[in-house]
Design a protein around this motif. Structure first.
Motif, short mmCIF file in Angstrom:
data_model
loop_
_atom_site.label_atom_id
_atom_site.label_comp_id
_atom_site.label_asym_id
_atom_site.label_seq_id
_atom_site.Cartn_x
_atom_site.Cartn_y
_atom_site.Cartn_z
N UNK A 105 0.81 -1.21 0.00
CA UNK A 105 0.00 0.00 0.00
C UNK A 105 0.85 1.27 0.00
N UNK A 106 1.89 1.26 0.78
CA UNK A 106 2.66 2.47 1.03
C UNK A 106 3.43 2.94 -0.19
N UNK A 107 3.34 4.22 -0.47
CA UNK A 107 4.19 4.83 -1.49
C UNK A 107 5.21 5.69 -0.74
N UNK A 108 4.90 6.94 -0.42
CA UNK A 108 5.86 7.73 0.37
C UNK A 108 5.77 7.37 1.84
N UNK A 109 4.57 6.99 2.32
CA UNK A 109 4.39 6.52 3.68
C UNK A 109 4.00 7.55 4.71
N UNK A 110 4.06 8.81 4.38
CA UNK A 110 3.84 9.85 5.39
C UNK A 110 2.47 9.73 6.06
N UNK A 111 1.44 9.49 5.31
CA UNK A 111 0.07 9.44 5.85
C UNK A 111 -0.29 8.09 6.42
N UNK A 112 0.53 7.09 6.23
CA UNK A 112 0.10 5.72 6.47
C UNK A 112 -0.16 5.37 7.93
N UNK A 113 0.51 5.99 8.89
CA UNK A 113 0.18 5.68 10.28
C UNK A 113 -1.26 6.09 10.57
N UNK A 114 -1.66 7.26 10.08
CA UNK A 114 -3.05 7.70 10.26
C UNK A 114 -4.03 6.83 9.50
N UNK A 115 -3.66 6.42 8.29
CA UNK A 115 -4.52 5.55 7.50
C UNK A 115 -4.73 4.21 8.23
N UNK A 116 -3.66 3.66 8.73
CA UNK A 116 -3.73 2.37 9.44
C UNK A 116 -4.57 2.49 10.70
N UNK A 117 -4.38 3.56 11.46
CA UNK A 117 -5.16 3.74 12.68
C UNK A 117 -6.65 3.88 12.36
N UNK A 118 -6.98 4.58 11.30
CA UNK A 118 -8.39 4.71 10.90
C UNK A 118 -8.94 3.37 10.42
N UNK A 119 -8.15 2.61 9.66
CA UNK A 119 -8.59 1.31 9.17
C UNK A 119 -8.83 0.34 10.33
N UNK A 120 -7.97 0.36 11.32
CA UNK A 120 -8.16 -0.50 12.49
C UNK A 120 -9.45 -0.12 13.22
N UNK A 121 -9.69 1.17 13.36
CA UNK A 121 -10.93 1.62 13.99
C UNK A 121 -12.15 1.14 13.22
N UNK A 122 -12.10 1.23 11.91
CA UNK A 122 -13.21 0.78 11.07
C UNK A 122 -13.46 -0.71 11.27
#
Length: 151
Positions: A93-110
């Motif tokens: 999934x990761x390209x540059x990775x900057x947003x990914x910690x937030x993306x992962x945290x939101x996905x886990x919440x979902x």
């Protein structure tokens, strides 16, 4: 001094109660996995969990946290977290990775609240998580993959 429950560890921090949780995490506790993106809760890079629910730490005052359990990307764990992280790696999934910690945290919440999300559910839960690289299709695919692995 404020007392925080961060990633399962009780921590004391000397901070103004009006300071955003993001700055306490990053600047006072030296945990840099949670990112600063916009400062106005619009991009999702700063997403952490308070008592298991995703919140934007840039707009959460440390004085409002109280006794809530704070979980950052460094401390997230469990069956859902493992499934999401594995799907993220497996689908690259990761390209540059900057947003990914937030993306992962939101996905886990979902997936914690909705283990079988539709595309619309994913879009709704992930709305406000901005990826400047445009990896949205891979993010959605990874969430579906994580959901399948949890079934």
């Amino acid at each position: 001094m404020l007392t925080l429950n961060l990633n399962g560890v009780v921590r004391e921090v000397d901070a103004d109660p009006d300071m955003p949780l993001l700055w306490v995490i990053r600047d006072r506790l030296d945990m840099t996995g949670t990112k600063y993106g916009c400062g106005i809760a619009q991009c999702g890079a700063c997403t952490v969990h308070l008592d298991g629910q995703p919140v934007r730490s840039c707009q959460t005052r440390i004085g409002d946290v109280g006794e809530a359990k704070i979980t950052t990307i460094e401390g997230v764990q469990g069956k859902v977290a493992d499934a999401v992280k594995a799907a993220w790696r497996g689908l690259d999934v990761v390209q540059c990775g900057y947003c990914q910690s937030g993306q992962i945290m939101s996905a886990i919440g979902l997936l914690t609240d909705n283990p079988k999300p539709s595309d619309a559910d994913i879009d709704g839960a992930m709305d406000g998580n901005v990826c400047r690289c445009g990896t949205y299709q891979r993010i959605r695919a990874a969430i579906h993959e994580a959901a399948r692995s949890l079934a």
